[in-house]
Scaffold this motif. Sequence first.
Motif, short mmCIF file in Angstrom:
data_model
loop_
_atom_site.label_atom_id
_atom_site.label_comp_id
_atom_site.label_asym_id
_atom_site.label_seq_id
_atom_site.Cartn_x
_atom_site.Cartn_y
_atom_site.Cartn_z
N PHE A 1 0.88 -0.81 0.43
CA PHE A 1 0.47 -0.16 -0.31
C PHE A 1 0.64 1.49 -0.20
CE2 PHE A 1 -2.25 3.28 2.54
CZ PHE A 1 -3.71 3.24 1.82
N LEU B 1 -2.43 0.48 -4.42
CA LEU B 1 -1.94 -0.78 -3.76
C LEU B 1 -1.98 -2.04 -4.58
CD1 LEU B 1 -4.42 -1.69 -0.72
CD2 LEU B 1 -3.59 -3.37 -2.00
N THR C 1 -1.30 -6.31 -5.44
CA THR C 1 -0.94 -7.60 -4.37
C THR C 1 -1.34 -8.81 -5.60
OG1 THR C 1 -2.33 -8.97 -2.71
CG2 THR C 1 -4.23 -7.60 -4.31
N GLY D 1 -11.29 -6.07 -1.42
CA GLY D 1 -10.54 -5.80 -0.01
C GLY D 1 -9.19 -5.20 -0.48
N VAL D 2 -8.80 -5.29 -1.83
CA VAL D 2 -8.22 -3.53 -2.09
C VAL D 2 -9.02 -2.58 -2.11
CG1 VAL D 2 -6.60 -4.65 -3.51
CG2 VAL D 2 -8.57 -4.17 -4.70
N GLU E 1 -11.99 -2.01 -0.56
CA GLU E 1 -12.00 -2.01 0.85
C GLU E 1 -10.90 -0.70 1.82
OE1 GLU E 1 -14.69 -1.04 2.46
OE2 GLU E 1 -15.74 -2.39 0.85
N GLU E 2 -9.74 -1.25 1.23
CA GLU E 2 -8.35 -0.74 2.18
C GLU E 2 -8.67 0.76 1.59
OE1 GLU E 2 -5.05 -0.76 4.27
OE2 GLU E 2 -6.24 -2.49 4.01
N ARG F 1 -11.14 3.87 3.49
CA ARG F 1 -10.16 3.29 4.81
C ARG F 1 -10.09 5.28 4.99
NH1 ARG F 1 -6.97 -1.58 7.42
NH2 ARG F 1 -8.37 -3.31 7.08
#
Length: 346
Positions: free
Chosen positions: A3, A40, A42, A60-61, A63-64, A67
């Motif tokens: 990230f 981000l 992955t 997931g990415v 939502e990260e 934030r």
Amino acid sequence: MAFTKGAGPTRRGLTVGVDIGGTKVAAGVVTPAGRVLARLRTETPHRSKSPKVVEDTIVGVVEELRRDYRVEAVGVGAAGFVDERRANVLFAPHLSWRDEPLRDSLKTRLGVPVVVENDANAAAWAEVCLGAGRGLRDVVVVNLGTGIGGAVIIDGRLRRGRHGLAGEFGHMTLVPNGHRCECGNRGCWEQYASGNALTREARELAVADSPVATRLLDAVGGDPGLITGPLVTQLAREGDRASSELLEDAGAWLGVGLANLAAAFDPQLFVIGGGVCEAGDLLLEPTRQYFRRNLTGRGYRPEAQIVRAALGNEAGMIGAADLARDALPRRRAGRRQNRLAVRDGR
């Protein structure tokens, strides 16, 4: 999962672009002007896993990233066939999606508007709006990654085809009865000029225990299975002749394919993007040579330029984020910035 957060306050009009390839998922928060505020990255879940695993990774990415930023919509650039509604992934050669209702699934889980687009179309959109093709109306974009993706802008419009499947240049048959492709056919262009092709050829050279592959083998401790495309590029930059020849071969095949595309579309410009382009002129100079050599009517027609993409590996992410604004109500999306040189030709 890596990230990176950029400087700058939270602001309105932000969207997330997600670029999904055969090996990585890259996502970022992008402003209407194309500035990436946070990134981000992955790995893509292995293709043998269920489509839901890939969907979970996307959620997931996003939502990260949410934030720290107020995100109004999400755009997904998917490496595969996306239908004309920009909703379902019909087929993804490097993933397990088969007629996957990705847009609606993500919209339900994320609670914001979602647009799904072919990853090469998304990258092309970014390049013609903000990058190497800015201001031009007839551009063909070719992305060299795990495979080969592409997109066509003709008369200022992104041409998606009747069913949304235009631009799958990587699966043009270039060599009848050639290498088997993951799409099911043989001799596809991406079997000769993609990152996978470069890696395969380098490993085969090493497995043959050729004396010219000494530096390649030394670099991986004698294990050909550890050879990668980026390693080939690195050694070529350091002067390894075998690695340079491997890139020249890939460039030659790329040039032949571009000559075919010039015969079909007659663009002003070819923009070449994707990870393989990190090799720069080690790849693109032989590409230009073989393009000229194979161009129909060579010497008697204007010749399209071949340039490297300006936005690098972030083009797909930026383009997907920008296209996501199409899903917003007009009062929230506002007018397109004057910077846009084209309009989406859906």
